[in-house]
Design a protein around this motif. Structure first.
Motif, PDB file in Angstrom:
ATOM      1  N   GLN A  77      58.870 112.286  88.190  1.00  0.00           N
ATOM      2  CA  GLN A  77      57.859 111.388  88.736  1.00  0.00           C
ATOM      3  C   GLN A  77      58.481 110.316  89.625  1.00  0.00           C
ATOM      4  N   PRO A  81      56.257 110.844  93.470  1.00  0.00           N
ATOM      5  CA  PRO A  81      55.191 109.949  92.998  1.00  0.00           C
ATOM      6  C   PRO A  81      53.826 110.619  92.872  1.00  0.00           C
ATOM      7  N   GLU A  82      53.589 111.690  93.583  1.00  0.00           N
ATOM      8  CA  GLU A  82      52.299 112.371  93.485  1.00  0.00           C
ATOM      9  C   GLU A  82      52.084 113.014  92.112  1.00  0.00           C
ATOM     10  N   LYS A  84      52.561 111.367  89.390  1.00  0.00           N
ATOM     11  CA  LYS A  84      52.185 110.278  88.491  1.00  0.00           C
ATOM     12  C   LYS A  84      50.680 110.120  88.454  1.00  0.00           C
ATOM     13  N   ASP A  85      50.193 109.705  87.317  1.00  0.00           N
ATOM     14  CA  ASP A  85      48.823 109.240  87.198  1.00  0.00           C
ATOM     15  C   ASP A  85      48.877 107.735  87.451  1.00  0.00           C
ATOM     16  N   ASP A  86      48.138 107.254  88.443  1.00  0.00           N
ATOM     17  CA  ASP A  86      48.247 105.858  88.867  1.00  0.00           C
ATOM     18  C   ASP A  86      47.977 104.868  87.741  1.00  0.00           C
ATOM     19  N   TYR A  87      46.924 105.098  86.987  1.00  0.00           N
ATOM     20  CA  TYR A  87      46.575 104.177  85.907  1.00  0.00           C
ATOM     21  C   TYR A  87      47.674 104.138  84.848  1.00  0.00           C
ATOM     22  N   ALA A  89      50.802 104.993  85.161  1.00  0.00           N
ATOM     23  CA  ALA A  89      52.023 104.410  85.724  1.00  0.00           C
ATOM     24  C   ALA A  89      51.954 102.884  85.685  1.00  0.00           C
ATOM     25  N   GLU A  90      50.801 102.339  86.025  1.00  0.00           N
ATOM     26  CA  GLU A  90      50.632 100.885  85.994  1.00  0.00           C
ATOM     27  C   GLU A  90      50.729 100.354  84.564  1.00  0.00           C
TER      28      GLU A  90
END
Length: 106
Positions: A77, A81-82, A84-87, A89-90
């Motif tokens: 990841q 980066p694609e 990753k799940d954005d939420y 990851a945050e």
């Protein structure tokens, strides 16, 4: 663990991250899916999580550690980066900062 074995595990993790969005969000689910693929590939298929304990007792030495699968995900990841799940990851970033703040105290 040999570099070849680590590369095999990382390849499995990559396939799972690309094919199953839930693997991007849930490390335990990713680990269980990786175990399913690995056991299917070596002829000792274990599709049920409740069977995992028995499997670990029988051939635990042949299975990767949880941390190996997680490090493979992190590395993949980081480079892609694609995947990753954005939420998630945050949330991981926020948790990491909380751990650093807490454990960094004297």
């Amino acid at each position: 663990m040999s570099k070849n074995r680590l590369a095999q595990i990382q390849s499995i993790v990559l396939d799972l991250l690309q094919s199953d969005n839930r693997c991007k969000k849930d490390d335990l689910y990713l680990y269980s899916r990786a175990i399913e693929v690995i056991t299917r590939n070596n002829g000792t298929y274990c599709g049920e999580i409740k069977q995992l304990v028995t499997l670990l007792q029988k051939c635990g030495a042949d299975l990767p550690k949880f941390s190996t699968v997680m490090r493979s995900r992190q590395s993949l990841q980081s480079d892609n980066p694609e995947l990753k799940d954005d939420y998630i990851a945050e949330m991981r970033k926020k948790q990491e900062q909380e751990y650093r703040d807490f454990f960094g105290r004297a």
